[in-house]
Design a protein around this motif. Sequence first.
Motif, PDB file in Angstrom:
ATOM      1  N   GLN A   1       0.831  -1.191   0.000  1.00  0.00           N
ATOM      2  CA  GLN A   1       0.000   0.000   0.000  1.00  0.00           C
ATOM      3  C   GLN A   1       0.870   1.246   0.000  1.00  0.00           C
ATOM      4  O   GLN A   1       1.945   1.263   0.583  1.00  0.00           O
ATOM      5  N   VAL A   2       0.390   2.266  -0.678  1.00  0.00           N
ATOM      6  CA  VAL A   2       1.088   3.548  -0.737  1.00  0.00           C
ATOM      7  C   VAL A   2       0.152   4.609  -0.207  1.00  0.00           C
ATOM      8  O   VAL A   2      -1.031   4.638  -0.553  1.00  0.00           O
ATOM      9  N   GLN A   3       0.682   5.463   0.626  1.00  0.00           N
ATOM     10  CA  GLN A   3      -0.088   6.592   1.134  1.00  0.00           C
ATOM     11  C   GLN A   3       0.472   7.874   0.524  1.00  0.00           C
ATOM     12  O   GLN A   3       1.687   8.064   0.469  1.00  0.00           O
ATOM     13  N   GLY A  26       5.210   4.167   2.198  1.00  0.00           N
ATOM     14  CA  GLY A  26       4.773   2.797   1.990  1.00  0.00           C
ATOM     15  C   GLY A  26       5.563   2.149   0.860  1.00  0.00           C
ATOM     16  O   GLY A  26       6.730   2.444   0.655  1.00  0.00           O
ATOM     17  N   ARG A  27       4.892   1.321   0.082  1.00  0.00           N
ATOM     18  CA  ARG A  27       5.551   0.546  -0.970  1.00  0.00           C
ATOM     19  C   ARG A  27       5.677   1.382  -2.242  1.00  0.00           C
ATOM     20  O   ARG A  27       4.971   1.180  -3.211  1.00  0.00           O
ATOM     21  N   THR A  28       6.637   2.305  -2.238  1.00  0.00           N
ATOM     22  CA  THR A  28       6.780   3.251  -3.347  1.00  0.00           C
ATOM     23  C   THR A  28       7.773   2.803  -4.401  1.00  0.00           C
ATOM     24  O   THR A  28       7.951   3.490  -5.405  1.00  0.00           O
ATOM     25  N   THR A  31       6.899   2.798  -8.461  1.00  0.00           N
ATOM     26  CA  THR A  31       6.224   3.941  -9.081  1.00  0.00           C
ATOM     27  C   THR A  31       6.684   4.122 -10.518  1.00  0.00           C
ATOM     28  O   THR A  31       7.887   4.146 -10.792  1.00  0.00           O
ATOM     29  N   ARG A  98      -0.637   8.253  -8.076  1.00  0.00           N
ATOM     30  CA  ARG A  98       0.488   7.398  -8.463  1.00  0.00           C
ATOM     31  C   ARG A  98       0.031   6.355  -9.456  1.00  0.00           C
ATOM     32  O   ARG A  98      -1.027   5.730  -9.298  1.00  0.00           O
ATOM     33  N   SER A 107      -3.617   4.632  -9.499  1.00  0.00           N
ATOM     34  CA  SER A 107      -4.294   3.730  -8.570  1.00  0.00           C
ATOM     35  C   SER A 107      -4.237   4.166  -7.117  1.00  0.00           C
ATOM     36  O   SER A 107      -5.003   3.662  -6.303  1.00  0.00           O
ATOM     37  N   SER A 108      -3.357   5.070  -6.773  1.00  0.00           N
ATOM     38  CA  SER A 108      -3.269   5.575  -5.406  1.00  0.00           C
ATOM     39  C   SER A 108      -3.481   7.078  -5.448  1.00  0.00           C
ATOM     40  O   SER A 108      -2.908   7.759  -6.307  1.00  0.00           O
ATOM     41  N   TRP A 109      -4.290   7.558  -4.507  1.00  0.00           N
ATOM     42  CA  TRP A 109      -4.667   8.969  -4.501  1.00  0.00           C
ATOM     43  C   TRP A 109      -4.508   9.549  -3.105  1.00  0.00           C
ATOM     44  O   TRP A 109      -4.743   8.858  -2.100  1.00  0.00           O
TER      45      TRP A 109
END
Length: 119
Positions: A1-3, A26-28, A31, A98, A107-109
């Motif tokens: 998960q990415v924050q 998180g899991r960046t 990217t 991202r 997919s990540s906001w």
Amino acid sequence: QVQLVESGGGLVQAGGSLRLSCAASGRTFSTYAMGWFRQAPGKERESVATIYWSSGLTAYAAFVKGRFSISRDKAKNQVYLQMNSLKPEDTAVYYCARRVVPGAPFSSWGQGTQVTVSS
């Protein structure tokens, strides 16, 4: 998960500048690209700028070219949006997002940061 957490929004007069920041945690490591989007009241969300994480190449919406600049700090996992010559029509909630792989949707906001430009 990415924050993703945006900051830097606020109230500014027309012609002024703001710099938005987006911190990723998180899991960046996977990217592919980061983008800035905005959504004004009653309007659909629109893309503002994109930066490709590895190369640093950028792309902009026509309505911000020459006024906004996207950049990134890979070591800090942060992306920035420098906004100059702001106009009242730039008023919106700005989001960073991202994308993991080419062609996939963002997919990540983040939660968004309000930018208000007064005339």
